[in-house]
Design a protein around this motif. Structure first.
Motif, PDB file in Angstrom:
ATOM      1  N   GLU A 128      14.626   1.484  -0.527  1.00 34.90           N
ATOM      2  CA  GLU A 128      13.471   1.470   0.369  1.00 34.90           C
ATOM      3  C   GLU A 128      12.169   1.778  -0.371  1.00 34.90           C
ATOM      4  N   GLY A 129      12.273   2.099  -1.660  1.00 30.62           N
ATOM      5  CA  GLY A 129      11.084   2.413  -2.439  1.00 30.62           C
ATOM      6  C   GLY A 129      10.472   3.760  -2.092  1.00 30.62           C
TER       7      GLY A 129
ATOM      8  N   ALA B 143       7.893   1.608   5.061  1.00 34.83           N
ATOM      9  CA  ALA B 143       9.114   2.352   4.752  1.00 34.83           C
ATOM     10  C   ALA B 143       8.964   3.835   5.078  1.00 34.83           C
ATOM     11  N   VAL B 144       7.837   4.420   4.702  1.00 34.58           N
ATOM     12  CA  VAL B 144       7.610   5.846   4.960  1.00 34.58           C
ATOM     13  C   VAL B 144       7.484   6.099   6.464  1.00 34.58           C
TER      14      VAL B 144
ATOM     15  N   GLU C 115       6.921   9.568  -0.221  1.00 35.65           N
ATOM     16  CA  GLU C 115       5.960   8.627  -0.787  1.00 35.65           C
ATOM     17  C   GLU C 115       6.593   7.251  -0.842  1.00 35.65           C
ATOM     18  N   GLY C 116       5.775   6.238  -0.641  1.00 37.75           N
ATOM     19  CA  GLY C 116       6.267   4.868  -0.716  1.00 37.75           C
ATOM     20  C   GLY C 116       5.369   3.943   0.078  1.00 37.75           C
TER      21      GLY C 116
ATOM     22  N   MET D   1       0.832  -1.178   0.000  1.00 37.44           N
ATOM     23  CA  MET D   1       0.000   0.000   0.000  1.00 37.44           C
ATOM     24  C   MET D   1       0.879   1.245   0.000  1.00 37.44           C
ATOM     25  N   LEU D   2       0.589   2.170  -0.916  1.00 30.93           N
ATOM     26  CA  LEU D   2       1.338   3.414  -1.006  1.00 30.93           C
ATOM     27  C   LEU D   2       0.726   4.477  -0.094  1.00 30.93           C
TER      28      LEU D   2
END
Length: 140
Positions: free
Chosen positions: A34-35, A57-58, A52-53, A1-2
């Motif tokens: 980490e995208g 990670a975010v 964003e990511g 999920m972004l």
């Protein structure tokens, strides 16, 4: 999920152009693994950043920033689930304040000075979108 996260913070010490360049270099080296993509703005001792990511990670990066001794008065301006990234090609873009039209800031702010502490998160997000559209972003 972004997700997209936007925050503001104050620098605990003065930042030179070289200090900022090092932060950007480090972000651009680590973010792909980490995208994470995003945009950073630094002006008058204040950081505003969009990340964003993936949610994990975010969130982990934001936690790291909150605990980083270079930041104080960290405030979350916005957090949302997104369908697509706004900055897909930017490991970390930078607002080029020399190319920023003061009237654009005044459109969303009480004064022509960029102060995210006196703006809503929605206004900051709209300002960032317009900065991107106006070419006020430096990417490397």
């Amino acid at each position: 999920m972004l997700v997209r996260l936007m925050y503001a913070s104050r620098a605990t010490a003065a930042f030179s152009e070289a200090d900022l360049a090092l932060i950007l270099k480090t972000s651009r080296e680590h973010n792909p693994a980490e995208g994470i993509t995003g945009l950073l703005c630094y002006s008058d001792g204040i950081f505003v950043q969009v990340l964003e990511g993936g949610r994990e990670a975010v969130n982990a990066r934001y936690k790291h920033i909150v605990l980083d001794k270079r930041h104080r008065d960290v405030v979350l301006l916005g957090y949302e689930e997104i369908v697509e990234r706004g900055f897909p090609g930017w490991n970390m873009g930078q607002v080029n304040l020399h190319r920023l039209n003061p009237a654009l800031v005044l459109k969303y702010s009480e004064t022509g000075r960029l102060d995210p502490y006196a703006m809503s998160g929605g206004a900051m997000a709209a300002l960032f979108r317009e900065m991107c559209a106006s070419g006020a972003i430096a990417v490397s």
